[in-house]
Motif scaffolding. Structure first.
Motif, PDB file in Angstrom:
ATOM      1  N   MET A 116      30.312  40.906  59.468  1.00 49.96           N
ATOM      2  CA  MET A 116      31.165  39.622  60.045  1.00 49.96           C
ATOM      3  C   MET A 116      31.497  40.032  61.829  1.00 49.96           C
ATOM      4  SD  MET A 116      31.931  36.556  58.355  1.00 49.96           S
ATOM      5  CE  MET A 116      31.540  35.996  56.198  1.00 49.96           C
ATOM      6  N   TYR A 117      30.694  39.256  62.844  1.00 53.41           N
ATOM      7  CA  TYR A 117      31.398  38.615  63.991  1.00 53.41           C
ATOM      8  C   TYR A 117      31.754  38.228  64.121  1.00 53.41           C
ATOM      9  CZ  TYR A 117      27.327  42.287  64.971  1.00 53.41           C
ATOM     10  OH  TYR A 117      26.387  42.956  65.153  1.00 53.41           O
ATOM     11  N   LYS A 166      27.746  38.719  56.617  1.00 52.78           N
ATOM     12  CA  LYS A 166      27.907  39.422  55.910  1.00 52.78           C
ATOM     13  C   LYS A 166      27.158  40.733  56.417  1.00 52.78           C
ATOM     14  CE  LYS A 166      31.296  39.036  51.788  1.00 52.78           C
ATOM     15  NZ  LYS A 166      31.304  39.009  50.791  1.00 52.78           N
ATOM     16  N   GLN A 167      25.725  40.916  56.553  1.00 53.19           N
ATOM     17  CA  GLN A 167      24.914  42.005  56.562  1.00 53.19           C
ATOM     18  C   GLN A 167      25.208  42.212  58.701  1.00 53.19           C
ATOM     19  OE1 GLN A 167      22.166  40.601  53.993  1.00 53.19           O
ATOM     20  NE2 GLN A 167      21.888  42.515  53.969  1.00 53.19           N
ATOM     21  N   ARG A 168      25.448  41.288  59.131  1.00 50.83           N
ATOM     22  CA  ARG A 168      25.426  40.860  60.092  1.00 50.83           C
ATOM     23  C   ARG A 168      24.202  40.655  61.087  1.00 50.83           C
ATOM     24  NH1 ARG A 168      30.036  44.871  63.176  1.00 50.83           N
ATOM     25  NH2 ARG A 168      31.550  44.156  62.960  1.00 50.83           N
ATOM     26  N   GLN A 213      12.119  35.090  39.610  1.00 52.36           N
ATOM     27  CA  GLN A 213      12.086  36.468  39.929  1.00 52.36           C
ATOM     28  C   GLN A 213      13.167  37.077  39.563  1.00 52.36           C
ATOM     29  OE1 GLN A 213      14.115  38.738  41.572  1.00 52.36           O
ATOM     30  NE2 GLN A 213      13.002  38.745  43.363  1.00 52.36           N
ATOM     31  N   PRO A 214      12.782  38.457  38.280  1.00 52.64           N
ATOM     32  CA  PRO A 214      13.742  38.960  37.634  1.00 52.64           C
ATOM     33  C   PRO A 214      14.870  39.298  38.353  1.00 52.64           C
ATOM     34  CG  PRO A 214      11.398  40.202  37.397  1.00 52.64           C
ATOM     35  CD  PRO A 214      11.517  38.906  37.842  1.00 52.64           C
ATOM     36  N   ALA A 215      14.856  39.583  39.041  1.00 50.51           N
ATOM     37  CA  ALA A 215      16.087  40.177  39.990  1.00 50.51           C
ATOM     38  C   ALA A 215      16.860  38.826  40.780  1.00 50.51           C
ATOM     39  CB  ALA A 215      16.087  41.199  41.022  1.00 50.51           C
ATOM     40  N   SER A 216      16.548  38.351  41.321  1.00 51.81           N
ATOM     41  CA  SER A 216      17.488  37.240  42.088  1.00 51.81           C
ATOM     42  C   SER A 216      17.259  36.127  41.619  1.00 51.81           C
ATOM     43  CB  SER A 216      16.319  36.773  43.941  1.00 51.81           C
ATOM     44  OG  SER A 216      15.086  36.359  42.937  1.00 51.81           O
ATOM     45  N   ARG A 217      16.372  35.810  40.099  1.00 48.46           N
ATOM     46  CA  ARG A 217      16.236  34.421  39.560  1.00 48.46           C
ATOM     47  C   ARG A 217      16.257  33.462  40.548  1.00 48.46           C
ATOM     48  NH1 ARG A 217      19.651  34.898  33.960  1.00 48.46           N
ATOM     49  NH2 ARG A 217      18.806  36.913  33.356  1.00 48.46           N
ATOM     50  N   PHE A 218      15.602  33.629  41.860  1.00 50.77           N
ATOM     51  CA  PHE A 218      15.056  32.331  42.739  1.00 50.77           C
ATOM     52  C   PHE A 218      13.433  32.347  41.835  1.00 50.77           C
ATOM     53  CE2 PHE A 218      16.733  32.075  46.794  1.00 50.77           C
ATOM     54  CZ  PHE A 218      18.601  31.980  46.400  1.00 50.77           C
ATOM     55  N   MET A 264       6.813  43.359  45.470  1.00 50.90           N
ATOM     56  CA  MET A 264       7.825  44.852  43.482  1.00 50.90           C
ATOM     57  C   MET A 264       7.426  43.604  42.956  1.00 50.90           C
ATOM     58  SD  MET A 264      11.057  46.083  44.553  1.00 50.90           S
ATOM     59  CE  MET A 264      11.589  46.238  42.950  1.00 50.90           C
ATOM     60  N   HIS A 265       7.688  42.193  42.112  1.00 48.64           N
ATOM     61  CA  HIS A 265       7.691  41.272  41.451  1.00 48.64           C
ATOM     62  C   HIS A 265       6.746  41.343  40.612  1.00 48.64           C
ATOM     63  CE1 HIS A 265      11.992  42.143  41.707  1.00 48.64           C
ATOM     64  NE2 HIS A 265      11.516  41.312  43.061  1.00 48.64           N
ATOM     65  N   GLY A 266       5.289  40.568  42.048  1.00 51.61           N
ATOM     66  CA  GLY A 266       4.441  40.258  41.541  1.00 51.61           C
ATOM     67  C   GLY A 266       2.927  39.818  42.813  1.00 51.61           C
ATOM     68  N   GLU A 270      36.275  46.647  60.571  1.00 54.08           N
ATOM     69  CA  GLU A 270      35.136  45.442  61.502  1.00 54.08           C
ATOM     70  C   GLU A 270      35.260  46.497  62.180  1.00 54.08           C
ATOM     71  OE1 GLU A 270      32.941  42.802  60.628  1.00 54.08           O
ATOM     72  OE2 GLU A 270      34.107  43.394  58.773  1.00 54.08           O
ATOM     73  N   ARG A 296      33.407  48.935  62.159  1.00 58.67           N
ATOM     74  CA  ARG A 296      31.812  48.734  62.216  1.00 58.67           C
ATOM     75  C   ARG A 296      30.876  48.045  63.436  1.00 58.67           C
ATOM     76  NH1 ARG A 296      29.333  44.370  57.716  1.00 58.67           N
ATOM     77  NH2 ARG A 296      27.414  44.836  58.248  1.00 58.67           N
ATOM     78  N   LEU A 349      13.582  45.958  33.455  1.00 58.08           N
ATOM     79  CA  LEU A 349      13.953  44.939  34.492  1.00 58.08           C
ATOM     80  C   LEU A 349      14.006  45.951  35.941  1.00 58.08           C
ATOM     81  CD1 LEU A 349      16.941  42.932  32.353  1.00 58.08           C
ATOM     82  CD2 LEU A 349      14.716  42.188  34.154  1.00 58.08           C
ATOM     83  N   TYR A 360      20.492  43.351  45.082  1.00 64.50           N
ATOM     84  CA  TYR A 360      19.974  42.822  43.810  1.00 64.50           C
ATOM     85  C   TYR A 360      19.582  41.415  43.675  1.00 64.50           C
ATOM     86  CZ  TYR A 360      24.878  44.839  41.982  1.00 64.50           C
ATOM     87  OH  TYR A 360      25.045  46.052  41.842  1.00 64.50           O
ATOM     88  N   MET A 361      18.710  41.213  45.241  1.00 66.77           N
ATOM     89  CA  MET A 361      17.157  40.295  45.446  1.00 66.77           C
ATOM     90  C   MET A 361      16.378  41.060  44.437  1.00 66.77           C
ATOM     91  SD  MET A 361      19.120  37.269  46.239  1.00 66.77           S
ATOM     92  CE  MET A 361      17.389  37.006  47.647  1.00 66.77           C
ATOM     93  N   ASP A 362      16.175  42.083  44.578  1.00 67.43           N
ATOM     94  CA  ASP A 362      14.800  43.048  44.195  1.00 67.43           C
ATOM     95  C   ASP A 362      15.679  43.892  43.263  1.00 67.43           C
ATOM     96  OD1 ASP A 362      13.390  41.543  46.125  1.00 67.43           O
ATOM     97  OD2 ASP A 362      14.214  42.605  47.432  1.00 67.43           O
ATOM     98  N   TYR A 363      16.924  44.228  42.534  1.00 65.51           N
ATOM     99  CA  TYR A 363      17.426  45.282  41.904  1.00 65.51           C
ATOM    100  C   TYR A 363      17.292  44.731  40.394  1.00 65.51           C
ATOM    101  CZ  TYR A 363      18.539  48.976  39.571  1.00 65.51           C
ATOM    102  OH  TYR A 363      18.222  50.392  38.586  1.00 65.51           O
ATOM    103  N   ALA A 364      16.415  44.274  39.448  1.00 65.16           N
ATOM    104  CA  ALA A 364      16.647  43.650  38.321  1.00 65.16           C
ATOM    105  C   ALA A 364      18.007  44.204  38.079  1.00 65.16           C
ATOM    106  CB  ALA A 364      15.496  43.180  37.810  1.00 65.16           C
ATOM    107  N   ARG A 370      21.069  40.706  32.076  1.00 62.09           N
ATOM    108  CA  ARG A 370      22.132  40.142  31.967  1.00 62.09           C
ATOM    109  C   ARG A 370      22.605  39.357  30.911  1.00 62.09           C
ATOM    110  NH1 ARG A 370      21.254  36.947  37.290  1.00 62.09           N
ATOM    111  NH2 ARG A 370      19.609  37.904  38.275  1.00 62.09           N
ATOM    112  N   GLY A 388       4.845  40.373  36.054  1.00 65.94           N
ATOM    113  CA  GLY A 388       3.806  40.991  36.564  1.00 65.94           C
ATOM    114  C   GLY A 388       3.353  41.841  35.876  1.00 65.94           C
TER     115      GLY A 388
END
Ligand SMILES: Cc1cc2nc3c(=O)[nH]c(=O)nc-3n(C[C@H](O)[C@H](O)[C@H](O)COP(=O)(O)OP(=O)(O)OC[C@H]3O[C@@H](n4cnc5c(N)ncnc54)[C@H](O)[C@@H]3O)c2cc1C
Lengths: 262, 789
Positions: A1-2, A38-40, A176-181, A240-242, B122, B125, B692, B708-712, B715, B779
């Protein structure tokens, strides 16, 4: 973070004033914005938290029966307090993320962000909701303008979202299997004057209405009415999910399931 | 009656009290006065030549202490590899240099280019962002087969190609196997991918390097499964610090799953920088960083052929595997696709001829090394999948086909160099069948069909080689270390005991189960026994925790040391009771003289050892402390049978696991509750792999499953309640506890069960799919259904 300045006003007017500064940004529940910081990937000079403004929090039912959700209302609150008046909306809110996300994330943040895989855009567009800001009222049909794009101006705050309550509605979300969005999510709502079908997660342009399905369902509100209809894979998200084809196919499956469940 | 202590009791885990109340002491909890923080500037391209690094602006930024680049490590050793594989033609593997910070080239996204040490995280970084790096992009090699083509870009310019080694096992069998396959009644062939995995322990890696100038001593605090191994590798090969000047501490560690076995560049960096700067240097890995720096697992592409006679007897197996090494050789990487994989290709079966060919390949990806099961899941998956396919092709019941080929006589020498000491594969399979109600499956399938779902049942067996490993054997196989374990048992004057073991615990519950063994042997309450691990200053030596070796090897060392203790205590007791040593009996913490009512308690003997007023000082030293090193005579061979019952939604491709059962033979079990927990965790990882998880790179070498948005991650709600059983025990014949180990079984045995079940579900629904590569995401399953229709 800045580094950034932080303000937590208690009225919409003060918030608008605070946001007028250069590079200032509204902070709802922070469930999208804080990870970005956080990821800037963003560098606001000032964050203006909306969580201290009581007037834009909570759920109520207007005289015309519309369910009004304050712009800074958390998903958990909607899941709880809209359950009686608009069960499909409450159920949608109750499926967003996990308890921590639901207890912090807000409807305003979700709609302002307009993630192509988010759930609330499907509810807003599917219900024909009105997005109320500090400056104006925007019809959902005019509000969503593509992936992460909305009609909001710089510094404009969503203060309320007004949902007309349909006779029947359902939101079907395929995780979506990972994010569950939503890999794909379909919101179907039947009103006296017609049916609305909103699809999220599928298109690279973000949430959209499936007009062909709406027309078919207006004639016959049954899952069978969708037989033979299909969406084109053109413009659908492939990752990658579909594949795009998979997403187009899922939209059809979920629409039928939503009609059956509504 | 269940026991309430000692061996066989489901004693609650004592370590959980501190973990659950937030009083654990993890590496990130360690903060040393004057500590500075390091941020690594990492490559965002998969392959590139470093033309220049300009740190001038960054050096001037607030809080910057010093910026290091590869140039600072000229003349310093590189990260070593602990295992050398010899290829089919007798040549040693190609072994590239692995600098602490990149020198000349970057070879994967995440490769460290520079390290900024600053007063705060920080600030470090901020300064890292101000470093200007001039990198000339080079074409990246990601796909293994493409990497082996003649004109492929080379990951390491000084190697002859991207081929690390071409391993044949057993090379002498090659022609006989070819012939058997050519002449066989039936050959089943299956091509499959065992996908790349990211271990994802809950605690990311953390390193604190400390240096005391006064006595020239370095201390490294690190999230490691084996602090002694890190001390050896880093001290001897990278930094040239002798062991007596280097202490490595791995305090509470929040999971490893293999990824914390290895010696990492960040450990060497922080130790090095602390010496240069004479102040502590700390690094805390972020989750995003973990994805691109923790060694990954699996990543095999395999073709397997199984030859059978007309009755279904297995005649020969031939496999051809490409194993991804990534950009550098991680500590044990070469051993995983070879000795930990090829030696298990016989499985539970009597196949007389086996030939395994493995080509290990360098690519512009994160290094790949051991991940829960390491090599054995790869072997089990291909074997149990091809057997299922063969059963379908030959129209033999898959359970019967396995039974036709079971090993039933022990010891059994496989054609792939190992000797199973004991086992009973019929027993675990029978037990499994009792657990799953196979007869009722047809009705369950019919009921599911009414709901539009396809139900499938997948069954398989597995065997693994654990209790790693006899040192002389692994030495012949290329290990650059011994694989014994050590323990010191220190009995205090009042009878309480501290055991210093080389077996690190990072979730396995050693502090509880090792104490149960001690309590059983000495006959005192477990509360009087502490199990101490994770510090090279305490335990004499330790090869660490992996390969389900802790209780089998580390526990055995502890037993041997305790036997020495009891032997000495017996002498002291004999002296105290004025009896002959041969007449002394020891039970429940009491020494007695046979045939008399004379008795002396454990505590009194201990006190006498430390207050030796009435003591045979001429014959016996005072004190009561013993050390033992235990080198196992063989591997141990846990085995079992697993079953998955799944439902596939043919409209969406979604797989739901409806039931999962595991019947394991772990030999003797110390703490059934802990063993169940280990199996549950292993199943979660194995089913997670099947359904998964999957690490994905794009063609340019960008990690697209980098969060974790894409690596399942699996749970709890992805799983049914597991049914696990370990009642069919054939105790290990060669270690004192008769134990085999249970840490990896779940992850080894479960992926084929899931895939077998999904294929069965689709076949049962008239959809002719013979294989789907993991993860069986909705998928992919949907795509496979479309392909078949
Ligand atoms: C683990 C996880 C899982 C999730 N799963 C889902 C899911 O399944 N479905 C789903 O739909 N979402 C999901 N989300 C996203 C979640 O719903 C977020 O809460 C939401 O997208 C953003 O809301 P927020 O209040 O946290 O906004 P913030 O993160 O605070 O802000 C997001 C953006 O909106 C702006 N903003 C915030 N409030 C307002 C306002 N009132 N007016 C104008 N602009 C505003 C901010 O300036 C910022 O640009 C998930 C998030 C996480 C972390």
């Amino acid at each position: 973070m800045y580094n950034f300045e932080f303000e937590r006003p208690s009225t919409v007017e003060d918030a608008v004033r605070a946001l007028a500064g250069d590079e200032a940004q509204a902070l709802g529940g922070g469930q999208t914005l804080i990870p970005t910081l956080k990821q800037r990937l963003a560098m606001p000079s000032k964050l203006v938290s909306l969580t201290g403004i009581d007037s834009i929090r909570g759920v109520c039912v207007a005289d015309d029966g519309a369910v009004c959700v304050g712009g800074a209302t958390t998903h958990a609150t909607v899941a709880r307090e809209a359950a009686a008046a608009y069960p499909a909306l409450a159920a949608l809110a109750g499926q967003i993320g996990d308890p921590a996300v639901r207890n912090r994330g807000t409807i305003g943040g979700s709609l302002a962000n307009n993630d192509p895989s988010a759930c609330y855009p499907a509810a807003a567009l599917g219900s024909g909701a009105t997005i109320v800001t500090n400056a104006r009222e925007i019809a959902a049909d005019d509000y969503f303008q593509g992936m992460f794009e909305t009609a909001l101006e710089e510094g404009e705050i969503i203060t309320e979202v007004r949902f007309p309550v349909p006779q029947a509605a359902s939101y079907q979300k395929f995780d979506q299997p990972a994010s569950r969005f939503a890999l794909v999510g379909v919101f179907v709502a039947r009103f006296a004057e017609g049916v609305r079908v909103a699809v999220t997660g599928a298109s690279a342009e973000g949430v959209f209405r499936w007009h062909e399905a709406e027309a078919a369902l207006a004639k016959n509100f049954a899952a069978d009415a969708l037989k033979g209809l299909s969406l084109s894979a053109d413009g659908m998200i492939g990752d990658m999910h579909g594949t795009p084809e998979y997403r187009a196919h899922l939209a059809g499956v979920l629409a039928a399931r939503a009609v059956a469940a509504a | 009656m269940p026991k309430d202590g000692g061996i066989g009791a489901s004693t609650k885990r004592r370590e959980d009290i501190r973990f659950l109340t937030g009083t654990g002491n993890y590496t990130d909890d360690i903060n040393i006065r004057g500590q500075a923080y390091v941020h690594f500037l990492r490559s965002d391209v998969a392959h590139g030549r470093i033309k220049g690094i300009d740190t001038a602006e960054a050096e001037k930024m607030p809080g910057v202490v010093r910026i290091f680049t590869g140039a600072d490590f000229e003349g310093v050793g590189g990260i070593p590899c602990g295992w050398q594989v010899t290829d089919r033609h007798g040549a040693p593997m190609q072994e590239p240099a692995h600098p602490v910070l990149a020198q000349g080239k970057v070879r994967h996204v995440g490769d460290p280019i520079a390290a900024v040490v600053a007063e705060s995280r920080e600030q470090a970084r901020d300064a890292a962002e101000a470093i200007e790096v001039d990198i000339e992009d080079l074409p990246a090699v990601i796909d293994m087969k493409a990497a082996l083509e003649d004109d492929a870009p080379k990951v390491h310019d000084d190697l002859s190609s991207n081929l690390c080694f071409d391993w044949g096992f057993v090379e002498e069998n090659r022609e006989a196997v070819d012939k058997a396959i050519k002449e066989a009644h039936h050959v089943t062939t299956l091509e499959l991918i065992n996908q790349r995995m990211v271990a994802n322990p809950m605690e990311p890696r953390v390193v604190v390097g400390d240096y005391k100038r006064a006595n020239d001593e370095s201390t490294l605090y690190t999230t490691s499964q084996n602090p002694h191994v890190i001390r050896l590798l880093m001290g001897a090969f990278v930094l040239g610090i002798p062991e007596h000047k280097l202490r490595v501490v791995a305090p509470d560690v929040g999971g490893g799953f293999g990824s914390k076995i290895f010696h990492y560049a960040e450990e060497a960096f922080c130790t090095f920088a602390a010496r240069k700067l004479a102040r502590p240097v700390k690094w805390t890995c972020t989750r995003s960083e973990a994805f691109m720096t923790d060694a990954h697992g699996r990543d095999h592409v395999t073709k397997i052929e199984l030859a059978l006679d007309k009755d279904g007897k297995f005649l020969a197996i031939r496999t051809d595997t490409h194993a991804n090494m990534g950009a550098y050789l991680s500590t044990f990487a070469p051993s995983v696709p070879t000795w930990l994989h090829g030696t298990l290709m016989a499985g539970n079966y009597t196949t007389p001829l086996i030939y395994v060919n493995v080509k290990a390949v360098f690519t512009n990806t994160v290094p790949v090394d051991a991940y829960r099961g390491a090599g054995r899941p790869e072997a089990t998956f291909q074997l149990e999948r091809v057997i299922d396919k063969a059963a379908r092709e030959m129209e033999i019941d898959p359970v019967e086909l396995r039974r036709k080929n079971f090993v039933r006589e022990f010891p059994y020498a496989t054609p792939v160099a190992v000797e199973y000491d004991t086992g009973d594969y019929d027993a675990t399979l029978d037990r499994l069948l009792e657990m799953i109600d196979r007869d009722g499956f047809a009705a369950r399938r019919a009921e599911a069909a009414k709901r539009g779902k396809l139900r499938g049942l997948g069954i398989n067996c597995y065997i693994e080689a654990c209790g790693i490993a006899p040192s002389n054997l692994v030495g012949q196989l290329g290990a650059r270390a011994g694989l014994y374990e050590s323990a010191t048992v220190r009995v205090n004057a009042t009878g309480s005991i501290s055991v210093f073991t080389g077996s690190h615990s990072h979730g396995q519950g050693h502090e509880t189960s090792f104490a149960q063994v001690m309590s059983e042997m000495i006959g005192i309450p477990a509360e009087q026994i502490d199990i101490v691990h994770g510090d090279t200053a305490n335990s004499p030596m330790g090869m660490g925790t992996y390969g389900s070796r802790s209780i089998a090897v580390g526990g055995s060392a502890m037993v041997r040391a305790t036997e020495k203790i009891i032997g000495k205590a017996r002498k002291i007791a004999a002296h105290l009771m004025e009896a002959a040593e041969g007449d002394i009996e020891f039970k429940d913490g009491q020494f007695t003289v046979a045939g008399t009512d004379k008795a002396v308690a454990w505590g009194d003997v201990c006190l006498a050892a430390y207050v030796p007023h009435n003591y045979p000082l001429e014959e016996l030293e005072p004190g009561l402390e013993e050390t033992a090193f235990y080198d196992p005579a063989n591997f141990t061979y846990p085995a079992g049978a697993y079953a998955a019952e799944v439902e596939v939604d043919p409209e969406t491709g979604k797989v739901t696991v409806c039931g999962f059962a595991a019947a394991d033979d772990f030999g003797n079990v110390i703490n059934p509750m802990i063993v169940e927990g280990q199996v549950h965790g292993g199943l979660a990882q194995g089913i997670g792999q099947a359904l998964l998880e999957g690490c994905v790179y794009d063609e340019s070498g960008q990690l697209i499953s980098g969060s974790y948005m894409d690596y399942a991650m699996p749970r709890a709600d992805d799983f049914p309640a597991f049914r696990v059983d370990h009642s069919c025990a054939t105790p290990c014949t060669h270690n004192p506890l008769g134990v085999k180990g249970c840490g990896e079984a779940g992850a080894i045995g479960s992926p084929p069960a899931i895939v077998n079940a999904v294929v069965d579900a689709l076949q049962g629904g008239g959809i002719d799919v013979t294989h789907i590569d993991m993860p069986l995401s909705p998928g992919r399953v949907w795509q496979a259904i479309q392909g078949a229709n």
